[in-house]
Design an enzyme around this catalytic site. Structure first.
Site, PDB file in Angstrom:
ATOM      1  N   ASN A   1     -41.894 -42.404  20.162  1.00  9.15           N
ATOM      2  CA  ASN A   1     -43.205 -42.163  21.329  1.00  9.15           C
ATOM      3  C   ASN A   1     -44.405 -41.646  20.760  1.00  9.15           C
ATOM      4  O   ASN A   1     -44.230 -40.426  20.126  1.00  9.15           O
ATOM      5  CB  ASN A   1     -42.599 -41.594  22.471  1.00  9.15           C
TER       6      ASN A   1
ATOM      7  N   HIS B   1     -43.788 -32.478  23.625  1.00  6.32           N
ATOM      8  CA  HIS B   1     -45.030 -33.335  24.204  1.00  6.32           C
ATOM      9  C   HIS B   1     -46.260 -32.657  23.631  1.00  6.32           C
ATOM     10  O   HIS B   1     -46.515 -31.380  23.745  1.00  6.32           O
ATOM     11  CB  HIS B   1     -44.882 -33.787  25.477  1.00  6.32           C
ATOM     12  N   GLY B   2     -47.433 -33.357  23.260  1.00 10.44           N
ATOM     13  CA  GLY B   2     -48.605 -32.835  22.955  1.00 10.44           C
ATOM     14  C   GLY B   2     -48.707 -32.898  21.520  1.00 10.44           C
ATOM     15  O   GLY B   2     -48.045 -33.203  20.605  1.00 10.44           O
TER      16      GLY B   2
ATOM     17  N   HIS C   1     -39.102 -38.473  21.039  1.00  7.45           N
ATOM     18  CA  HIS C   1     -39.913 -37.943  21.928  1.00  7.45           C
ATOM     19  C   HIS C   1     -40.921 -36.968  21.096  1.00  7.45           C
ATOM     20  O   HIS C   1     -40.551 -36.284  20.242  1.00  7.45           O
ATOM     21  CB  HIS C   1     -39.644 -37.386  23.286  1.00  7.45           C
ATOM     22  N   GLY C   2     -42.269 -36.873  21.657  1.00  4.00           N
ATOM     23  CA  GLY C   2     -43.219 -36.129  21.256  1.00  4.00           C
ATOM     24  C   GLY C   2     -43.695 -36.495  19.595  1.00  4.00           C
ATOM     25  O   GLY C   2     -43.642 -35.428  18.822  1.00  4.00           O
TER      26      GLY C   2
ATOM     27  N   ALA D   1     -48.514 -40.561  22.113  1.00  6.54           N
ATOM     28  CA  ALA D   1     -49.055 -40.483  23.284  1.00  6.54           C
ATOM     29  C   ALA D   1     -50.422 -40.025  22.953  1.00  6.54           C
ATOM     30  O   ALA D   1     -51.648 -40.262  22.737  1.00  6.54           O
ATOM     31  CB  ALA D   1     -48.492 -39.921  24.412  1.00  6.54           C
TER      32      ALA D   1
ATOM     33  N   ASP E   1     -42.401 -44.908  30.799  1.00  6.77           N
ATOM     34  CA  ASP E   1     -42.116 -43.653  30.435  1.00  6.77           C
ATOM     35  C   ASP E   1     -41.598 -42.404  31.198  1.00  6.77           C
ATOM     36  O   ASP E   1     -42.292 -42.261  32.289  1.00  6.77           O
ATOM     37  CB  ASP E   1     -43.291 -43.108  29.153  1.00  6.77           C
ATOM     38  N   HIS E   2     -40.853 -41.563  30.942  1.00  3.63           N
ATOM     39  CA  HIS E   2     -40.492 -40.265  31.806  1.00  3.63           C
ATOM     40  C   HIS E   2     -40.614 -40.640  33.346  1.00  3.63           C
ATOM     41  O   HIS E   2     -41.721 -40.005  33.729  1.00  3.63           O
ATOM     42  CB  HIS E   2     -41.370 -39.201  31.282  1.00  3.63           C
TER      43      HIS E   2
END
Length: 288
Positions: free
Chosen positions: A230, A180-181, A208-209, A232, A82-83
């Site tokens: 995604n 993200h987060g 994403h996120g 996380a 990832d990233h």
């Protein structure tokens, strides 16, 4: 079965209007938990590691563990980096056995992003693995990559079409308002932008996120063309909270199995819920 490229997984998901959950894992127990979740849910699975986790554990260790898991599993599993903005790290992961990599040159000017992505696609095509790239900037924090919300830029549909055509990239992560987060409030997702990008781009799109997006928004984004989501931060929180609960009840506990087993169980449950939300639960049969 062996680890597979995520390209065919995501193409099938987009065609059938569901998304495949892509879960960032940082320990063996986290990897085992999401694989067990995929088996129980009969879902295709994308395991992900960040650059930080690769540096922490080693690409060869991660790939070896993922290979064992895939060989034991009855569902298709891909392993994704990832990233990553470092070409040398991408190549080390390809050599270790990753079946998907993300080149993130979204902080660079468009022409530079194109050139960098072309280089990675050329290397990946030689071994038949997937390449994901990003256009625009997804806000928030991913490992040591920080994008202030004020600096997050949404992807332009025309640029997305040009980018895919010129680079030959297999999957695209356009910035569409996610971050993200964990969100401070509801995310401001531009659904019209997703549709306009999906209308001009044939490759699978990546959301994403994915941590904390409301259920109805996830389903709407998937219906418009997002084929990979995604996740996380939510996983780390669930896993860590389960460990904290063990120590809260027994501060003297010193057997890792006593706190890792509850953490695995909590993470497995959360992963199954995400698979059901994405619509990939029960879809492993698409690949048999």
């Amino acid at each position: 079965m062996a680890l597979v490229s995520s390209t065919s997984l995501l193409q099938t998901a987009r065609k059938n209007k569901y998304a495949i959950g892509a879960f960032n894992v940082h320990t063996l127990e986290m990897l085992q938990a999401v694989v067990e979740a995929a088996e129980e849910a009969q879902s295709p699975l994308i395991l992900q590691s960040t650059v930080g986790t690769v540096k922490h554990l080693g690409a060869d260790y991660i790939a070896a563990a993922a290979t064992v898991a895939a060989n034991r599993a009855s569902v298709p599993i891909a392993l994704h980096l990832d990233h990553c903005s470092d070409f040398s790290v991408i190549m080390s992961c390809i050599r270790a056995g990753y079946t998907s990599v993300m080149i993130d040159a979204s902080h660079s000017p468009f022409e530079e992003n194109v050139a960098i992505t072309q280089k990675v696609v050329e290397a990946a095509n030689a071994v038949g693995i997937n390449v994901e790239a990003e256009l625009g900037k997804v806000g928030g924090v991913e490992d040591d990559i920080v994008v202030d919300e004020r600096d997050a830029m949404l992807a332009d549909p025309a640029e997305c079409a040009e980018f895919v055509e010129r680079t030959g990239v297999h999957t695209l992560a356009p910035a569409i308002g996610t971050a993200h987060g964990i969100y401070k409030g509801d995310p401001n997702i531009d659904f019209d932008r997703i549709k306009r990008i999906a209308d001009v781009v044939s490759v699978p799109l990546v959301l994403h996120g994915g941590s904390g997006i409301p259920e109805e928004q996830v389903k709407r984004a998937v219906s418009l063309g997002m084929a990979k989501m995604n996740v996380a931060t939510e996983l780390r929180i669930v896993f860590s909270d389960a460990i904290k609960a063990v120590f809260a009840a027994n501060p003297e506990e010193n057997d890792p199995r006593k706190y890792m087993i509850p953490a695995k169980q909590a993470l497995k449950k959360a992963a199954i819920e995400k698979m059901q939300l994405c619509g990939c639960a029960g879809r492993a049969s698409d690949f048999r």
